[in-house]
Scaffold this active site. Structure first.
Site, PDB file in Angstrom:
ATOM      1  N   ARG A  89       0.854  -1.178   0.000  1.00 17.55           N
ATOM      2  CA  ARG A  89       0.000   0.000   0.000  1.00 17.55           C
ATOM      3  C   ARG A  89       0.891   1.229   0.000  1.00 17.55           C
ATOM      4  O   ARG A  89       2.001   1.206   0.547  1.00 17.55           O
ATOM      5  CB  ARG A  89      -0.878   0.053   1.257  1.00 17.55           C
ATOM      6  CG  ARG A  89      -2.107  -0.841   1.227  1.00 17.55           C
ATOM      7  CD  ARG A  89      -3.185  -0.314   0.286  1.00 17.55           C
ATOM      8  NE  ARG A  89      -4.364  -1.158   0.281  1.00 17.55           N
ATOM      9  CZ  ARG A  89      -4.561  -2.203  -0.525  1.00 17.55           C
ATOM     10  NH1 ARG A  89      -3.648  -2.525  -1.405  1.00 17.55           N
ATOM     11  NH2 ARG A  89      -5.664  -2.897  -0.474  1.00 17.55           N
ATOM     12  N   HIS A 131      -1.538   0.943  -9.413  1.00 17.07           N
ATOM     13  CA  HIS A 131      -2.170   0.064  -8.409  1.00 17.07           C
ATOM     14  C   HIS A 131      -2.940  -1.089  -9.071  1.00 17.07           C
ATOM     15  O   HIS A 131      -4.132  -1.255  -8.849  1.00 17.07           O
ATOM     16  CB  HIS A 131      -3.111   0.871  -7.488  1.00 17.07           C
ATOM     17  CG  HIS A 131      -3.485   0.108  -6.237  1.00 17.07           C
ATOM     18  ND1 HIS A 131      -3.775   0.719  -5.050  1.00 17.07           N
ATOM     19  CD2 HIS A 131      -3.621  -1.226  -6.003  1.00 17.07           C
ATOM     20  CE1 HIS A 131      -4.063  -0.192  -4.136  1.00 17.07           C
ATOM     21  NE2 HIS A 131      -3.983  -1.390  -4.695  1.00 17.07           N
TER      22      HIS A 131
HETATM   23  N1  LIG Z   1      -1.095  -3.663  -5.215  1.00 18.05           N
HETATM   24  C1  LIG Z   1      -2.069  -4.531  -5.337  1.00 18.05           C
HETATM   25  O1  LIG Z   1      -2.661  -4.664  -6.415  1.00 18.05           O
HETATM   26  C2  LIG Z   1      -2.439  -5.389  -4.166  1.00 18.05           C
HETATM   27  C3  LIG Z   1      -3.290  -6.479  -4.383  1.00 18.05           C
HETATM   28  C4  LIG Z   1      -3.573  -7.319  -3.306  1.00 18.05           C
HETATM   29  C5  LIG Z   1      -3.038  -7.066  -2.052  1.00 18.05           C
HETATM   30  N2  LIG Z   1      -2.216  -6.001  -1.872  1.00 18.05           N
HETATM   31  C6  LIG Z   1      -1.627  -5.727  -0.546  1.00 18.05           C
HETATM   32  O2  LIG Z   1      -0.922  -6.880  -0.100  1.00 18.05           O
HETATM   33  C7  LIG Z   1      -1.110  -7.011   1.291  1.00 18.05           C
HETATM   34  C8  LIG Z   1      -0.786  -8.415   1.757  1.00 18.05           C
HETATM   35  O3  LIG Z   1      -1.795  -9.323   1.349  1.00 18.05           O
HETATM   36  P1  LIG Z   1      -1.844 -10.808   1.940  1.00 18.05           P
HETATM   37  O4  LIG Z   1      -3.084 -11.444   1.427  1.00 18.05           O
HETATM   38  O5  LIG Z   1      -0.556 -11.500   1.736  1.00 18.05           O
HETATM   39  O6  LIG Z   1      -2.006 -10.477   3.513  1.00 18.05           O
HETATM   40  P2  LIG Z   1      -1.848 -11.442   4.755  1.00 18.05           P
HETATM   41  O7  LIG Z   1      -2.060 -12.858   4.345  1.00 18.05           O
HETATM   42  O8  LIG Z   1      -2.701 -10.878   5.835  1.00 18.05           O
HETATM   43  O9  LIG Z   1      -0.295 -11.302   5.170  1.00 18.05           O
HETATM   44  C9  LIG Z   1       0.227 -10.183   5.771  1.00 18.05           C
HETATM   45  C10 LIG Z   1       1.666 -10.468   6.168  1.00 18.05           C
HETATM   46  O10 LIG Z   1       2.251  -9.272   6.694  1.00 18.05           O
HETATM   47  C11 LIG Z   1       2.829  -9.564   7.955  1.00 18.05           C
HETATM   48  N3  LIG Z   1       2.760  -8.406   8.869  1.00 18.05           N
HETATM   49  C12 LIG Z   1       1.677  -7.687   9.256  1.00 18.05           C
HETATM   50  N4  LIG Z   1       2.028  -6.735  10.137  1.00 18.05           N
HETATM   51  C13 LIG Z   1       3.364  -6.853  10.308  1.00 18.05           C
HETATM   52  C14 LIG Z   1       4.313  -6.178  11.094  1.00 18.05           C
HETATM   53  N5  LIG Z   1       3.954  -5.170  11.910  1.00 18.05           N
HETATM   54  N6  LIG Z   1       5.609  -6.556  11.022  1.00 18.05           N
HETATM   55  C15 LIG Z   1       5.994  -7.583  10.227  1.00 18.05           C
HETATM   56  N7  LIG Z   1       5.130  -8.288   9.450  1.00 18.05           N
HETATM   57  C16 LIG Z   1       3.831  -7.917   9.498  1.00 18.05           C
HETATM   58  C17 LIG Z   1       2.007 -10.701   8.519  1.00 18.05           C
HETATM   59  O11 LIG Z   1       2.716 -11.349   9.568  1.00 18.05           O
HETATM   60  P3  LIG Z   1       2.125 -12.680  10.285  1.00 18.05           P
HETATM   61  O12 LIG Z   1       2.296 -13.773   9.246  1.00 18.05           O
HETATM   62  O13 LIG Z   1       3.005 -12.872  11.451  1.00 18.05           O
HETATM   63  O14 LIG Z   1       0.694 -12.400  10.606  1.00 18.05           O
HETATM   64  C18 LIG Z   1       1.791 -11.536   7.270  1.00 18.05           C
HETATM   65  O15 LIG Z   1       2.898 -12.356   7.048  1.00 18.05           O
HETATM   66  C19 LIG Z   1      -2.555  -6.561   1.491  1.00 18.05           C
HETATM   67  O16 LIG Z   1      -2.783  -6.128   2.822  1.00 18.05           O
HETATM   68  C20 LIG Z   1      -2.697  -5.423   0.494  1.00 18.05           C
HETATM   69  O17 LIG Z   1      -2.414  -4.194   1.114  1.00 18.05           O
HETATM   70  C21 LIG Z   1      -1.920  -5.155  -2.904  1.00 18.05           C
END
Ligand SMILES: NC(=O)c1ccc[n+]([C@@H]2O[C@H](COP(=O)([O-])OP(=O)(O)OC[C@H]3O[C@@H](n4cnc5c(N)ncnc54)[C@H](OP(=O)(O)O)[C@@H]3O)[C@@H](O)[C@H]2O)c1
Length: 314
Positions: free
Chosen positions: A229, A277
């Site tokens: 983000r 994005h």
């Molecule tokens: N640009 C785009 O088109 C697009 C599309 C889709 C998603 N995204 C972004 O990608 C993000 C990730 O998606 P996802 O499905 O992979 O999410 P997810 O499954 O919820 O994974 C989030 C990861 O971030 C880690 N995390 C969260 N807070 C943290 C912190 N304070 N310090 C260190 N690590 C931390 C989590 O740790 P834990 O494993 O320990 O919980 C987890 O490994 C979304 O939130 C979104 O913003 C962008």
């Protein structure tokens, strides 16, 4: 029959309403602002709904986010205390895998340098390390981060990941927590950010962090790729880091303000690859299928999957 409200800002609702027609019989789909009787609405499928909108549905049982990131929903102080479900689907994961592989390879194979050389009709080979000599570090080892790590390892890179809580991923060096961030960065030549935007991660991609990236890599300078983000990155710091050689290039898919303002120096920067994005676009068909699966299971008494931990904001 329960009703599902489709509340989207910034996108045309028609493709979504069409995709959701597969719910017919199980759910009556209403498209905001034509919600009908608020007491009918049991589920909401939402993207950046106006703050306060969802609080107006007293029988709401769950909110489905139309994207994987729920930061915009979490910022609504009136968000009802019902489960918030993230969008998780192989279609979305595959799209992000494409983006990450493309951009890591583009920087690894020095495509910005070759584009500049092509512009000057310059035939010159640049030093080219093999993938096995290059260390990629992925911030976020969630659904998207773990998948990206596996794909990058398959391409031959030395891959590490960093998450909040400890993880085990085959073939990936896993780091966790604030205390392991520095060692993770110290072994990273190409940094890929797939973190959610939360109060803890806001602004994490800043000069202090860039200075901790490896200075002994096989590439001329460290690279930063952000598809998480825009709020994760300090754009002034990215520009300063590029200028000072703290980082050599960046791929940015997300920005503090979207669309990126015309006046942003990032637009014309020769060391920045910029996309609007769309690293991983939410396909209405795939997302609707995922929501329908969950609603049907929920109506049969099964628990919802991919529910956000409200205390962590992701
Ligand atoms: N640009 C785009 O088109 C697009 C599309 C889709 C998603 N995204 C972004 O990608 C993000 C990730 O998606 P996802 O499905 O992979 O999410 P997810 O499954 O919820 O994974 C989030 C990861 O971030 C880690 N995390 C969260 N807070 C943290 C912190 N304070 N310090 C260190 N690590 C931390 C989590 O740790 P834990 O494993 O320990 O919980 C987890 O490994 C979304 O939130 C979104 O913003 C962008």
């Amino acid at each position: 029959v329960a009703a599902l409200l489709l509340a989207i800002s910034g996108y045309r609702p028609e493709p979504w309403a069409g995709a959701l027609s597969i719910l017919r019989g199980a759910c009556d789909v209403r498209v905001w602002p034509d919600a009908g009787d608020p007491a009918d609405i049991r589920y909401a499928l939402a993207w950046k709904p106006p703050h306060g909108l969802l609080a107006g549905f007293p029988k709401l049982e769950a909110i489905f986010s139309l994207g994987a990131g729920v930061d915009a929903l979490m910022r609504d102080p009136t968000l009802p205390a019902v489960p918030v479900v993230r969008y998780v689907d192989p279609d979305l994961t595959g799209r992000m895998r494409e983006y990450v592989a493309l951009h890591v390879l583009a920087h690894h194979r020095r495509m910005l340098d070759y584009a500049a050389q092509q512009h000057s009709r310059l035939w010159r080979e640049l030093p080219q390390p093999a993938a096995r000599e290059v260390r990629v570090g992925v911030m976020g080892l969630g659904v998207l981060g773990q998948d990206a790590c596996v794909a990058l390892a398959m391409l031959g890179f030395q891959v590490a990941g960093w998450s909040r809580t400890p993880k085990k991923v085959a073939g990936v060096a896993c780091f966790a927590g604030a205390e392991q961030l520095a060692p993770f960065l110290a072994r990273t030549d190409i940094l890929v950010c797939l973190l959610p935007l939360t109060p803890e991660t806001e602004g994490i991609l800043n000069m202090r962090l860039f200075r901790l990236l490896a200075r002994d890599g096989a590439l001329p300078a460290p690279v930063v790729i952000n598809a998480g983000r825009g709020g994760l990155q300090n754009e002034a710091d990215i520009l300063a880091a590029l200028k000072g050689g703290v980082i050599g290039a960046a791929s940015l898919d997300v920005f503090a303000e979207e669309p990126l303002p015309d006046t942003s120096p990032l637009w014309g920067h020769p060391r920045v690859i910029l996309t609007p994005h769309n690293a991983a676009w939410s396909s209405p068909e795939a997302c609707a299928r995922a929501v329908v699966r969950q609603i049907k299971a929920h109506q049969n008494g099964a628990p919802l999957a991919h529910v956000v931990d409200r205390s962590l904001s992701y």
